[in-house]
Design a protein around this motif. Sequence first.
Motif, mmCIF file in Angstrom:
data_model
loop_
_atom_site.group_PDB
_atom_site.id
_atom_site.type_symbol
_atom_site.label_atom_id
_atom_site.label_comp_id
_atom_site.label_asym_id
_atom_site.label_seq_id
_atom_site.Cartn_x
_atom_site.Cartn_y
_atom_site.Cartn_z
ATOM 1 N N LYS A 11 -30.309 3.376 34.183
ATOM 2 C CA LYS A 11 -30.118 2.442 35.305
ATOM 3 C C LYS A 11 -31.339 2.389 36.217
ATOM 4 C CE LYS A 11 -25.262 2.641 34.944
ATOM 5 N NZ LYS A 11 -23.977 2.957 35.305
ATOM 6 N N ILE A 12 -32.521 2.371 35.588
ATOM 7 C CA ILE A 12 -33.783 2.242 36.307
ATOM 8 C C ILE A 12 -34.270 0.808 36.126
ATOM 9 C CG2 ILE A 12 -36.193 2.992 36.437
ATOM 10 C CD1 ILE A 12 -35.216 5.745 35.419
ATOM 11 N N GLY A 13 -34.507 0.135 37.228
ATOM 12 C CA GLY A 13 -34.992 -1.230 37.170
ATOM 13 C C GLY A 13 -36.418 -1.275 36.653
ATOM 14 N N PHE A 14 -36.773 -2.364 35.992
ATOM 15 C CA PHE A 14 -38.137 -2.518 35.491
ATOM 16 C C PHE A 14 -38.534 -3.979 35.533
ATOM 17 C CE2 PHE A 14 -35.291 -2.590 31.857
ATOM 18 C CZ PHE A 14 -35.679 -3.721 31.154
ATOM 19 N N GLU A 15 -39.821 -4.180 35.647
ATOM 20 C CA GLU A 15 -40.423 -5.513 35.607
ATOM 21 C C GLU A 15 -41.568 -5.461 34.615
ATOM 22 O OE1 GLU A 15 -39.658 -8.402 37.148
ATOM 23 O OE2 GLU A 15 -37.981 -7.533 38.259
ATOM 24 N N ARG A 69 -42.112 2.205 48.633
ATOM 25 C CA ARG A 69 -41.195 2.295 47.487
ATOM 26 C C ARG A 69 -41.661 3.363 46.501
ATOM 27 N NH1 ARG A 69 -38.730 -2.822 46.505
ATOM 28 N NH2 ARG A 69 -37.537 -1.714 44.937
ATOM 29 N N LEU A 81 -34.644 3.168 29.762
ATOM 30 C CA LEU A 81 -34.630 2.739 31.160
ATOM 31 C C LEU A 81 -33.298 2.095 31.529
ATOM 32 C CD1 LEU A 81 -38.217 1.198 31.463
ATOM 33 C CD2 LEU A 81 -37.452 3.435 32.275
ATOM 34 N N ILE A 82 -32.773 1.285 30.627
ATOM 35 C CA ILE A 82 -31.500 0.601 30.880
ATOM 36 C C ILE A 82 -30.377 1.623 31.006
ATOM 37 C CG2 ILE A 82 -29.795 -0.980 29.881
ATOM 38 C CD1 ILE A 82 -32.289 -2.432 28.569
ATOM 39 N N GLU A 129 -37.492 4.468 41.414
ATOM 40 C CA GLU A 129 -36.507 3.430 41.699
ATOM 41 C C GLU A 129 -36.843 2.153 40.924
ATOM 42 O OE1 GLU A 129 -36.904 1.254 45.725
ATOM 43 O OE2 GLU A 129 -37.690 3.244 46.142
ATOM 44 N N LEU A 130 -38.114 2.017 40.523
ATOM 45 C CA LEU A 130 -38.544 0.834 39.790
ATOM 46 C C LEU A 130 -39.742 1.188 38.915
ATOM 47 C CD1 LEU A 130 -38.417 -2.309 39.400
ATOM 48 C CD2 LEU A 130 -40.015 -2.461 41.314
#
Length: 125
Positions: free
Chosen positions: A91-95, A114, A87-88, A66-67
């Motif tokens: 549609k996978i969120g990343f930090e 998570r 990743l974009i 999920e992240l």
Amino acid sequence: MKLQSDPHSGANAITGYGNGYVEINQIPYDHAVILKSDGAISEWPVKSFEELEAGHFAQMVDFKPELVLIGTGSRQRFPKPELLNPLITAKIGFEIMDSQAACRTYNILVGEGRQVLLALLVESH
């Protein structure tokens, strides 16, 4: 005193971090790793930030997290946007953060239950 068991106690945890190593479940690693909160610990086949390619991020999509937390070594550095396209598109969120902050954040999110994937560069200064 803690009276109930931790429901996430079987999850992988970062137990130490320093110059040239990361410790996962009390086992030290001296190379970059990809770590899923509830899965295998894999070598991330990249030696330095400058070597990052789109394929390094594409392999993360298969884990279906999920992240994704991306630790870029001793300081926060941002990969070129085109490298992050896998990743974009998925549609996978990343930090993106320095590796020490990524380790701390990973442990917090895993403690919340998570589904996190940590991609961590390990540098020697």
